[in-house]
Design an enzyme around this catalytic site. Structure first.
Site, PDB file in Angstrom:
ATOM      1  N   HIS A 173      -1.832  -5.347   1.493  1.00  0.00           N
ATOM      2  CA  HIS A 173      -3.162  -6.293   1.326  1.00  0.00           C
ATOM      3  C   HIS A 173      -2.876  -7.537   0.649  1.00  0.00           C
ATOM      4  CE1 HIS A 173      -7.195  -6.983  -0.172  1.00  0.00           C
ATOM      5  NE2 HIS A 173      -6.815  -7.797  -1.249  1.00  0.00           N
ATOM      6  N   ARG A 180       2.688  -6.964   8.930  1.00  0.00           N
ATOM      7  CA  ARG A 180       2.061  -5.930   9.613  1.00  0.00           C
ATOM      8  C   ARG A 180       2.729  -5.572  11.269  1.00  0.00           C
ATOM      9  NH1 ARG A 180      -3.819  -7.491   7.195  1.00  0.00           N
ATOM     10  NH2 ARG A 180      -3.867  -6.101   5.450  1.00  0.00           N
ATOM     11  N   LYS A 218       0.732  -1.279  -0.021  1.00  0.00           N
ATOM     12  CA  LYS A 218       0.041  -0.071   0.035  1.00  0.00           C
ATOM     13  C   LYS A 218       0.847   1.326  -0.004  1.00  0.00           C
ATOM     14  CE  LYS A 218      -3.780  -2.276   2.257  1.00  0.00           C
ATOM     15  NZ  LYS A 218      -4.769  -1.953   3.447  1.00  0.00           N
ATOM     16  N   ASN A 271      -2.108   0.109   6.761  1.00  0.00           N
ATOM     17  CA  ASN A 271      -1.597  -1.243   7.261  1.00  0.00           C
ATOM     18  C   ASN A 271      -0.712  -2.138   6.430  1.00  0.00           C
ATOM     19  OD1 ASN A 271      -3.563  -2.125   5.385  1.00  0.00           O
ATOM     20  ND2 ASN A 271      -4.678  -3.392   6.804  1.00  0.00           N
ATOM     21  N   THR A 282      -5.449  -7.605  10.495  1.00  0.00           N
ATOM     22  CA  THR A 282      -5.679  -6.401   9.954  1.00  0.00           C
ATOM     23  C   THR A 282      -5.183  -5.055  10.764  1.00  0.00           C
ATOM     24  OG1 THR A 282      -7.640  -7.234   8.999  1.00  0.00           O
ATOM     25  CG2 THR A 282      -7.657  -4.979   8.851  1.00  0.00           C
ATOM     26  N   TYR A 322     -11.953  -2.775  -4.068  1.00  0.00           N
ATOM     27  CA  TYR A 322     -12.542  -2.871  -2.838  1.00  0.00           C
ATOM     28  C   TYR A 322     -14.149  -2.971  -2.597  1.00  0.00           C
ATOM     29  CZ  TYR A 322      -7.891  -2.352  -0.046  1.00  0.00           C
ATOM     30  OH  TYR A 322      -6.742  -2.354   0.474  1.00  0.00           O
ATOM     31  N   PHE A 382     -16.104   2.320   6.751  1.00  0.00           N
ATOM     32  CA  PHE A 382     -14.638   2.834   6.446  1.00  0.00           C
ATOM     33  C   PHE A 382     -14.358   2.998   4.938  1.00  0.00           C
ATOM     34  CE2 PHE A 382     -14.373  -1.753   7.486  1.00  0.00           C
ATOM     35  CZ  PHE A 382     -13.842  -2.340   6.319  1.00  0.00           C
ATOM     36  N   ARG A 428      -1.828 -14.880   3.696  1.00  0.00           N
ATOM     37  CA  ARG A 428      -2.641 -14.206   4.792  1.00  0.00           C
ATOM     38  C   ARG A 428      -1.946 -14.469   6.048  1.00  0.00           C
ATOM     39  NH1 ARG A 428      -6.533 -10.678   3.554  1.00  0.00           N
ATOM     40  NH2 ARG A 428      -7.736 -11.655   5.440  1.00  0.00           N
ATOM     41  N   GLU A 449      -9.845  -9.204  -7.936  1.00  0.00           N
ATOM     42  CA  GLU A 449      -8.766  -8.298  -7.700  1.00  0.00           C
ATOM     43  C   GLU A 449      -7.823  -8.293  -8.587  1.00  0.00           C
ATOM     44  OE1 GLU A 449      -9.386  -8.748  -2.781  1.00  0.00           O
ATOM     45  OE2 GLU A 449      -7.563  -9.173  -3.714  1.00  0.00           O
TER      46      GLU A 449
HETATM   47  P1  CMP Z   1      -7.240  -4.556   3.634  1.00  0.00           P
HETATM   48  O1  CMP Z   1      -6.492  -6.254   3.704  1.00  0.00           O
HETATM   49  O2  CMP Z   1      -6.678  -4.063   2.341  1.00  0.00           O
HETATM   50  O3  CMP Z   1      -8.692  -5.046   3.196  1.00  0.00           O
HETATM   51  C1  CMP Z   1      -9.632  -3.897   3.457  1.00  0.00           C
HETATM   52  C2  CMP Z   1      -9.009  -2.842   4.197  1.00  0.00           C
HETATM   53  O4  CMP Z   1     -10.043  -1.925   4.927  1.00  0.00           O
HETATM   54  C3  CMP Z   1      -8.203  -3.254   5.409  1.00  0.00           C
HETATM   55  O5  CMP Z   1      -7.036  -4.104   4.899  1.00  0.00           O
HETATM   56  C4  CMP Z   1      -7.697  -2.042   6.047  1.00  0.00           C
HETATM   57  O6  CMP Z   1      -6.878  -1.259   5.720  1.00  0.00           O
HETATM   58  C5  CMP Z   1      -9.113  -1.247   5.891  1.00  0.00           C
HETATM   59  N1  CMP Z   1      -9.919  -0.967   7.074  1.00  0.00           N
HETATM   60  C6  CMP Z   1     -10.101   0.315   7.434  1.00  0.00           C
HETATM   61  N2  CMP Z   1     -11.001   0.322   8.617  1.00  0.00           N
HETATM   62  C7  CMP Z   1     -11.563  -0.960   9.007  1.00  0.00           C
HETATM   63  C8  CMP Z   1     -11.912  -1.708   9.862  1.00  0.00           C
HETATM   64  N3  CMP Z   1     -12.751  -0.937  10.808  1.00  0.00           N
HETATM   65  N4  CMP Z   1     -11.953  -3.132   9.879  1.00  0.00           N
HETATM   66  C9  CMP Z   1     -11.466  -3.778   8.861  1.00  0.00           C
HETATM   67  N5  CMP Z   1     -10.660  -3.285   7.927  1.00  0.00           N
HETATM   68  C10 CMP Z   1     -10.717  -1.710   7.706  1.00  0.00           C
END
Ligand code: CMP
Length: 141
Positions: A124, A111, A18, A121, A100, A58, A66, A94, A135
């Site tokens: 992805h 992470r 990211k 974070n 996350t 997404y 969010f 994963r 994706e």
């Molecule tokens: P990612 O694995 O890219 O998938 C969705 C993204 O949403 C996640 O990582 C986070 O960066 C983002 N995100 C932001 N807020 C939240 C939340 N409250 N819960 C889960 N994902 C979130």
């Protein structure tokens, strides 16, 4: 024997470093972790998402509170996307990226070792083969 083959299946998945990971110069370190683990980098692309691509990427989170923050963040700078291939790529990748919420991610995960953020974070990774197909289509066509 059939079961064993299933557990050992060779598959592809997608990772996206990211904008925070790219800006902080973590790209090489992160890709090395996947190569060190035994995965092959099949495709790689450095680019900046536009809003439409990010919303498509997404799409699964479209109704989440969010979503706008997520799209705004992922479009804010350069990302590096890779298709990686190897045994159990989806699940293992994963595990390697961690939870996350980076502040709660285990030490030893990407992470957990490199960040503290939630939206920011670092990385992805597709959560299923179906997500990988959707994706990677957005990114690699
Ligand atoms: P990612 O694995 O890219 O998938 C969705 C993204 O949403 C996640 O990582 C986070 O960066 C983002 N995100 C932001 N807020 C939240 C939340 N409250 N819960 C889960 N994902 C979130």
């Amino acid at each position: 024997m059939e079961n064993r083959n299933k557990l050992q299946s060779n598959e592809e998945t997608l990772i996206v470093i990211k904008p925070d990971g790219f800006k902080r110069g973590l790209t090489g370190k992160i890709i090395s972790r996947f190569e060190d683990k035994g995965f092959q980098i099949k495709k790689i692309k450095s680019f900046q998402f536009d809003k439409m691509e990010a919303e498509e990427f997404y799409n699964i989170h479209r109704d989440k509170p969010f979503f706008n923050e997520l799209v705004s963040f992922i479009t804010s700078g350069i990302v590096v996307a890779c298709v990686i291939e190897g045994i159990n790529a989806v699940t293992t990748t994963r595990l390697m990226i961690g939870s996350t919420k980076s502040s709660e991610a285990d030490a030893g995960t990407i992470r957990g070792d490199f960040g503290l953020g939630l939206t920011d974070n670092i990385i992805h990774a597709s959560d299923s083969v179906e997500s990988f197909i959707k994706e990677s289509k957005v990114i690699f066509g």
